[in-house]
Design a protein around this motif. Sequence first.
Motif, mmCIF file in Angstrom:
data_model
loop_
_atom_site.group_PDB
_atom_site.id
_atom_site.type_symbol
_atom_site.label_atom_id
_atom_site.label_comp_id
_atom_site.label_asym_id
_atom_site.label_seq_id
_atom_site.Cartn_x
_atom_site.Cartn_y
_atom_site.Cartn_z
ATOM 1 N N TYR A 46 0.806 -1.224 0.000
ATOM 2 C CA TYR A 46 0.000 0.000 0.000
ATOM 3 C C TYR A 46 0.837 1.270 0.000
ATOM 4 O O TYR A 46 2.025 1.248 0.343
ATOM 5 N N MET A 47 0.198 2.376 -0.357
ATOM 6 C CA MET A 47 0.793 3.715 -0.192
ATOM 7 C C MET A 47 0.273 4.328 1.100
ATOM 8 O O MET A 47 1.008 4.840 1.913
ATOM 9 N N ASP A 48 -1.064 4.307 1.238
ATOM 10 C CA ASP A 48 -1.744 4.648 2.490
ATOM 11 C C ASP A 48 -2.918 3.682 2.577
ATOM 12 O O ASP A 48 -3.570 3.425 1.573
ATOM 13 N N ILE A 49 -3.189 3.167 3.748
ATOM 14 C CA ILE A 49 -4.374 2.316 3.910
ATOM 15 C C ILE A 49 -5.542 3.239 4.239
ATOM 16 O O ILE A 49 -5.582 3.838 5.312
ATOM 17 N N ARG A 50 -6.462 3.359 3.292
ATOM 18 C CA ARG A 50 -7.549 4.321 3.458
ATOM 19 C C ARG A 50 -8.871 3.671 3.841
ATOM 20 O O ARG A 50 -9.896 3.872 3.187
ATOM 21 N N THR A 51 -8.818 2.896 4.900
ATOM 22 C CA THR A 51 -10.055 2.315 5.437
ATOM 23 C C THR A 51 -10.695 3.357 6.354
ATOM 24 O O THR A 51 -10.719 3.219 7.566
ATOM 25 N N TYR A 52 -11.209 4.404 5.736
ATOM 26 C CA TYR A 52 -11.682 5.567 6.491
ATOM 27 C C TYR A 52 -12.949 5.270 7.295
ATOM 28 O O TYR A 52 -13.693 4.354 6.989
ATOM 29 N N GLY A 53 -13.170 6.099 8.319
ATOM 30 C CA GLY A 53 -14.375 5.952 9.148
ATOM 31 C C GLY A 53 -14.395 4.618 9.867
ATOM 32 O O GLY A 53 -13.374 4.155 10.385
#
Lengths: 347, 347
Positions: B207-214
């Motif tokens: 990954y670059m950023d793990i964007r499992t937001y909220g």
Amino acid sequence: MAENILVIGGGPAGLNAATMLSELGVKVTLAERDSFLGGNPKKFKYKFLFPDMQPADDVIGKLIKKAETNSNIKVYLSSEVSDFKENGKKFDATIKSPDGNETKTFDSVIVATGFEHFDPARDAKYSYQLFDDVIDIKDLERMMGEGNFVRPSNGQPPKNVAFILCVGSRDRHVGNQYCSRVCCTVSVKQAIELREHFPDCEVYIFYMDIRTYGFFEDLYWKAMEEYDVQIVKGRVAEITSGENNTVICKGEDTLLRGPFEIPFDMVVLASGMEGGPQSSEMAKKLGLELDEHGFLKPQNVTLAPFKSNKEGVFLAGACTGPKAISDSITEGGAAAMDAYIYAVKNH
Amino acid sequence: MAENILVIGGGPAGLNAATMLSELGVKVTLAERDSFLGGNPKKFKYKFLFPDMQPADDVIGKLIKKAETNSNIKVYLSSEVSDFKENGKKFDATIKSPDGNETKTFDSVIVATGFEHFDPARDAKYSYQLFDDVIDIKDLERMMGEGNFVRPSNGQPPKNVAFILCVGSRDRHVGNQYCSRVCCTVSVKQAIELREHFPDCEVYIFYMDIRTYGFFEDLYWKAMEEYDVQIVKGRVAEITSGENNTVICKGEDTLLRGPFEIPFDMVVLASGMEGGPQSSEMAKKLGLELDEHGFLKPQNVTLAPFKSNKEGVFLAGACTGPKAISDSITEGGAAAMDAYIYAVKNH
């Protein structure tokens, strides 16, 4: 006779729900616990909204004006729902306002009670309230809204500023495992504003993951390429006082794999969002479910994010979880539709 | 006479808009270009939906059934809007279907034309279509939906699998600067499913950023703690063939600061979302604006995310940008409310 719908909460979600319903001739009762409409954006004087930097007043101000000037909407400020009970398919609610108590029967109800900013004083390592120059994103937003970009300690322009992401979010230590969705983008937006205001000020962002999801990503590219914001993967473990009236961020740069201790003129904590006491009060009073994170729980997170577990009671905005203002406004619209359908059927 | 509203697109957003409108007695015309309702979730046979792993059919199937069995909704499959023009405050649209052309006058219109999955073959470094064991998240979703978790090359269970995030997203090289929002969470969900199915299979996510937001973050914790998924910050620069029928991911681990070359049995590319040709066709035919990313542009991203630049035409779902199914369903509700208000006023 027109339908009567109760909207609890006068932030972006509640305001949009109320104004859309009023356009269909629905009689809306809008109960707001604060003495003003507009919710947190108004309370904390948000100035410019991500992603397109439009003035918050153009959005929130417009919604407030619509609600205040519409004869179908009766606004109760400094008010709360003091009593609530089912009456067949309808609901009897008492609004306790400074003018006394009023009980009405409603065809349906929209709960839009919003969120609370996480109080960073709850996590001692950030030294919030201990050092004047450690503030959080809502403080900075208000300061910038007042044209005040300077260091609280001495009124001078800062020479360098650090943003620390995930304060009160993704952190079991403070009880909040979830991500608050918007703090990354708010921080990137504010970093750009600081660099615009003080081109000589260095701005760092310490992050775990930069979650500028969707088109918010454009702001992230802009911050790096046009504004030379320093984006550092690392956790700040402690904030202490330094020489020459600075505050020192101690932590580890996880990409360079080394510890750092950097003195800053100002530190901005990206505080997250919490359900707040109003969510559990609403849950108790209206018979709604809370989720494991302390927000109101939708009937189904995918199929019915704007329905509550109780027929005839709908949910909108940040009371069901952290979200952007645009999402709250959209949910206000969807909840209004559903509340209207229920009202028409059971009127 | 009831209001007539045209909904273009029978995915989650369009289906929800249509069914909600029908509950108010509105006559809905639902035009879908495919030969079935349900949009991409149905087309690519999504099996379980994040974040709570509920069967996609419980959500999409329910919406489809509602639309198909409601006498207020007329569904046109394998159909398109072949002609569109304003008629005062109303709209004359011709639906071209296998049964011929039909022209009707509508009070308002909802555009919910969805998105296209990014085709990873467009980026040669991933060797998609070159190696059987390099697939993408929509392929894996369909395979798992069919109970088929094995390696395409030999039908054997994989011993190790790599997910590569941000394929066709956050990548100017392929023309998509934006983030596609859901691919991180879909990948984490699928990694968990793989580990559940093959407890001995190692699963990596690059990954670059793990964007499992909220609240999607809950899945990320679960993947790490309960399923021991290896989450590695790093970019894969090339996929080549290896010994013993493996595919090799070459790249750099940005945290360990070193290059890697790891042979995998299977590689899953987290392909992003694009507006697709239907967005520009709609823009042209209906006089709508496109944004710089190739999606339909809302009138105002915060105040009116579900209004188009044209009065009486509303937008819902992924046609305005990557989003989760829950968001599309909510937008369908909000657009339905707004389209209904417009229709009632100008009927």
